[in-house]
Design a protein around this motif. Structure first.
Motif, PDB file in Angstrom:
ATOM      1  N   ALA A 129       0.830  -1.210   0.000  1.00 35.88           N
ATOM      2  CA  ALA A 129       0.000   0.000   0.000  1.00 35.88           C
ATOM      3  C   ALA A 129       0.859   1.253   0.000  1.00 35.88           C
ATOM      4  CB  ALA A 129      -0.921  -0.005   1.212  1.00 35.88           C
ATOM      5  N   MET A 130       1.929   1.272   0.812  1.00 34.91           N
ATOM      6  CA  MET A 130       2.810   2.434   0.847  1.00 34.91           C
ATOM      7  C   MET A 130       3.472   2.660  -0.503  1.00 34.91           C
ATOM      8  SD  MET A 130       4.681   2.288   4.581  1.00 34.91           S
ATOM      9  CE  MET A 130       5.719   3.694   4.200  1.00 34.91           C
ATOM     10  N   ALA A 131       3.945   1.580  -1.114  1.00 35.21           N
ATOM     11  CA  ALA A 131       4.627   1.709  -2.402  1.00 35.21           C
ATOM     12  C   ALA A 131       3.664   2.210  -3.479  1.00 35.21           C
ATOM     13  CB  ALA A 131       5.247   0.371  -2.800  1.00 35.21           C
ATOM     14  N   GLU A 132       2.428   1.693  -3.451  1.00 35.87           N
ATOM     15  CA  GLU A 132       1.446   2.155  -4.424  1.00 35.87           C
ATOM     16  C   GLU A 132       1.125   3.635  -4.222  1.00 35.87           C
ATOM     17  OE1 GLU A 132      -1.961  -0.358  -4.178  1.00 35.87           O
ATOM     18  OE2 GLU A 132      -0.949  -2.086  -5.088  1.00 35.87           O
ATOM     19  N   ALA A 133       0.997   4.047  -2.950  1.00 40.48           N
ATOM     20  CA  ALA A 133       0.720   5.464  -2.676  1.00 40.48           C
ATOM     21  C   ALA A 133       1.863   6.340  -3.165  1.00 40.48           C
ATOM     22  CB  ALA A 133       0.491   5.668  -1.175  1.00 40.48           C
ATOM     23  N   GLY A 134       3.099   5.894  -2.936  1.00 37.41           N
ATOM     24  CA  GLY A 134       4.247   6.669  -3.394  1.00 37.41           C
ATOM     25  C   GLY A 134       4.270   6.820  -4.898  1.00 37.41           C
ATOM     26  N   ALA A 135       3.965   5.721  -5.603  1.00 38.61           N
ATOM     27  CA  ALA A 135       3.935   5.790  -7.062  1.00 38.61           C
ATOM     28  C   ALA A 135       2.815   6.711  -7.541  1.00 38.61           C
ATOM     29  CB  ALA A 135       3.761   4.386  -7.649  1.00 38.61           C
ATOM     30  N   GLU A 136       1.656   6.648  -6.858  1.00 38.71           N
ATOM     31  CA  GLU A 136       0.538   7.520  -7.238  1.00 38.71           C
ATOM     32  C   GLU A 136       0.858   8.997  -6.982  1.00 38.71           C
ATOM     33  OE1 GLU A 136      -2.586   5.859  -4.916  1.00 38.71           O
ATOM     34  OE2 GLU A 136      -2.757   4.049  -6.171  1.00 38.71           O
ATOM     35  N   GLY A 186       3.756  10.260  -7.584  1.00 38.56           N
ATOM     36  CA  GLY A 186       4.716  10.682  -8.579  1.00 38.56           C
ATOM     37  C   GLY A 186       6.103  10.077  -8.468  1.00 38.56           C
ATOM     38  N   LEU A 187       6.382   9.312  -7.407  1.00 43.58           N
ATOM     39  CA  LEU A 187       7.690   8.678  -7.292  1.00 43.58           C
ATOM     40  C   LEU A 187       7.808   7.523  -8.286  1.00 43.58           C
ATOM     41  CD1 LEU A 187       7.939   8.478  -3.405  1.00 43.58           C
ATOM     42  CD2 LEU A 187       9.532   9.725  -4.872  1.00 43.58           C
ATOM     43  N   PRO A 188       8.996   7.281  -8.829  1.00 47.64           N
ATOM     44  CA  PRO A 188       9.185   6.065  -9.627  1.00 47.64           C
ATOM     45  C   PRO A 188       8.840   4.850  -8.769  1.00 47.64           C
ATOM     46  CG  PRO A 188      11.059   7.542  -9.873  1.00 47.64           C
ATOM     47  CD  PRO A 188      10.224   8.108  -8.765  1.00 47.64           C
ATOM     48  N   PRO A 189       8.158   3.854  -9.329  1.00 43.41           N
ATOM     49  CA  PRO A 189       7.726   2.705  -8.522  1.00 43.41           C
ATOM     50  C   PRO A 189       8.850   2.032  -7.751  1.00 43.41           C
ATOM     51  CG  PRO A 189       6.637   2.671 -10.642  1.00 43.41           C
ATOM     52  CD  PRO A 189       7.647   3.789 -10.703  1.00 43.41           C
ATOM     53  N   GLU A 190      10.035   1.915  -8.371  1.00 44.39           N
ATOM     54  CA  GLU A 190      11.141   1.261  -7.670  1.00 44.39           C
ATOM     55  C   GLU A 190      11.619   2.094  -6.476  1.00 44.39           C
ATOM     56  OE1 GLU A 190      12.866   3.387 -11.323  1.00 44.39           O
ATOM     57  OE2 GLU A 190      11.071   2.227 -10.771  1.00 44.39           O
ATOM     58  N   ASP A 191      11.559   3.413  -6.600  1.00 42.67           N
ATOM     59  CA  ASP A 191      11.937   4.274  -5.477  1.00 42.67           C
ATOM     60  C   ASP A 191      10.883   4.216  -4.377  1.00 42.67           C
ATOM     61  OD1 ASP A 191      14.163   5.000  -6.883  1.00 42.67           O
ATOM     62  OD2 ASP A 191      13.439   6.999  -7.436  1.00 42.67           O
ATOM     63  N   ALA A 192       9.621   4.168  -4.763  1.00 45.97           N
ATOM     64  CA  ALA A 192       8.552   4.077  -3.775  1.00 45.97           C
ATOM     65  C   ALA A 192       8.667   2.782  -2.981  1.00 45.97           C
ATOM     66  CB  ALA A 192       7.190   4.165  -4.469  1.00 45.97           C
ATOM     67  N   LEU A 193       8.962   1.681  -3.669  1.00 46.64           N
ATOM     68  CA  LEU A 193       9.118   0.397  -2.973  1.00 46.64           C
ATOM     69  C   LEU A 193      10.320   0.424  -2.049  1.00 46.64           C
ATOM     70  CD1 LEU A 193       8.303  -2.532  -2.500  1.00 46.64           C
ATOM     71  CD2 LEU A 193       9.654  -3.168  -4.521  1.00 46.64           C
ATOM     72  N   ARG A 194      11.413   1.002  -2.512  1.00 44.22           N
ATOM     73  CA  ARG A 194      12.612   1.089  -1.666  1.00 44.22           C
ATOM     74  C   ARG A 194      12.338   1.901  -0.406  1.00 44.22           C
ATOM     75  NH1 ARG A 194      18.475   3.757  -3.343  1.00 44.22           N
ATOM     76  NH2 ARG A 194      19.528   3.308  -1.369  1.00 44.22           N
ATOM     77  N   LEU A 195      11.627   3.006  -0.541  1.00 46.80           N
ATOM     78  CA  LEU A 195      11.273   3.828   0.619  1.00 46.80           C
ATOM     79  C   LEU A 195      10.381   3.051   1.588  1.00 46.80           C
ATOM     80  CD1 LEU A 195      10.575   7.246  -1.134  1.00 46.80           C
ATOM     81  CD2 LEU A 195      12.322   6.833   0.608  1.00 46.80           C
ATOM     82  N   ALA A 196       9.398   2.318   1.049  1.00 48.37           N
ATOM     83  CA  ALA A 196       8.483   1.572   1.905  1.00 48.37           C
ATOM     84  C   ALA A 196       9.213   0.471   2.666  1.00 48.37           C
ATOM     85  CB  ALA A 196       7.347   0.984   1.063  1.00 48.37           C
ATOM     86  N   VAL A 197      10.013  -0.314   1.965  1.00 47.79           N
ATOM     87  CA  VAL A 197      10.739  -1.411   2.617  1.00 47.79           C
ATOM     88  C   VAL A 197      11.726  -0.862   3.641  1.00 47.79           C
ATOM     89  CG1 VAL A 197      12.387  -3.286   2.255  1.00 47.79           C
ATOM     90  CG2 VAL A 197      10.455  -3.011   0.696  1.00 47.79           C
ATOM     91  N   GLY A 198      12.465   0.180   3.248  1.00 54.12           N
ATOM     92  CA  GLY A 198      13.436   0.764   4.170  1.00 54.12           C
ATOM     93  C   GLY A 198      12.794   1.342   5.416  1.00 54.12           C
TER      94      GLY A 198
END
Length: 278
Positions: A188-195, A197-209
């Motif tokens: 959910a966090m990664a999807e919100a980040g991508a929505e 405007g973050l690149p999906p890979e950056d959003a996932l990295r932020l969420a996991v980290g």
């Protein structure tokens, strides 16, 4: 680690992910491949075990199991009874560790003809040595048996013993199923980040980290999670906006209700698959 000198040969009934996590850890700790017997009915799984560990698994129980002093039961709950009855002639002398969800130790004891039973509820982070396993031992599994179980599971992460077997349903609901809850929130966090405007890979990295760092801080801190949360929740700030939104949506109570649903399902598994056949 001093695992290898003190453990007898170990049998794995089932060679899936959890068995592989335990087996791989023991091999890395110094136990030779010749110390293991594996029963795995699926051809593809046996090929993987041969490829990854150099161990030839058998499709069905044989007399080769009789040399093993510890059995690890890593089968699905619905086939446990059948698998136990097939292996019982070679297994009654041994210590038995079950990682099958929901199957009560009383049923396992009846199927195998022994009281030396320990139940474990591990979780998938065991695959990377970061697991959390709940454990319950029947009275006949003494101190030496508990020590053997600790050695078996040491490479997989942390362990917690409970005195009441019924509490394993709560352990199942929390840590056994818990990684899926974490992945759900990371998703959910990664999807919100991508929505946003973050690149999906950056959003996932932020969420996991963020989950990794927050978990490490919670583990290192002597303060409860509520205090840690309050320290980053300044009234009127961005975190406050998020927390009050979740509170308005009753997220905490709904999440707790979801965990209780998992606990109920663990009990249902015992009712469905745990009773030995006449």
């Amino acid at each position: 680690m001093t695992t290898s000198p003190t453990l007898p040969p170990v049998a794995f009934i089932g060679g899936g992910n959890m068995a592989s996590a335990i087996l791989g850890g023991l091999l890395r700790a110094g136990m030779p491949a010749a110390s293991f017997e594996i029963v795995e009915p699926w051809d593809e799984a046996r090929e993987r075990l041969q490829r990854d560990f150099g161990i030839a698994a058998r499709p069905a129980p044989t007399e080769a199991l009789a040399r093993c002093g510890v059995f690890v039961w890593a089968v699905k709950p619905q086939v446990f009874g059948e698998a136990a009855r097939a292996a019982q002639p070679f297994a009654a002398h041994a210590l038995h560790l079950s990682v099958a969800a929901g199957i009560p130790s009383q049923s396992i004891a009846a199927w195998l003809g022994t009281e030396r039973i320990v139940r474990a509820m591990p979780n998938t982070p065991a695959l990377v040595g970061q697991g959390m396993t709940g454990l319950f031992a029947r009275a006949a599994a003494g101190e030496a048996d508990r020590t053997a179980v600790e050695q078996l599971l040491a490479p997989t992460g942390q362990r917690l013993w409970v005195q009441d077997e019924a509490l394993l349903d709560a352990v199942t609901a929390m840590s056994g199923s818990g990684p899926a809850y974490v992945f759900f929130f990371i998703e959910a966090m990664a999807e919100a980040g991508a929505e946003m405007g973050l690149p999906p890979e950056d959003a996932l990295r932020l969420a996991v980290g963020t989950f990794t760092g927050a978990s490490a801080l919670a583990a290192a801190s002597s303060e409860p999670p509520a205090v840690l949360r309050e320290r980053v929740t300044s009234k009127g700030g961005t975190t406050y906006a998020a927390i009050t939104s979740m509170q308005a949506a009753d997220v905490k109570e709904k999440f707790k209700a979801a965990i209780r649903a998992a606990q109920r399902r663990a009990g249902e598994l015992a009712a469905e698959f745990g009773q030995p056949s006449a």
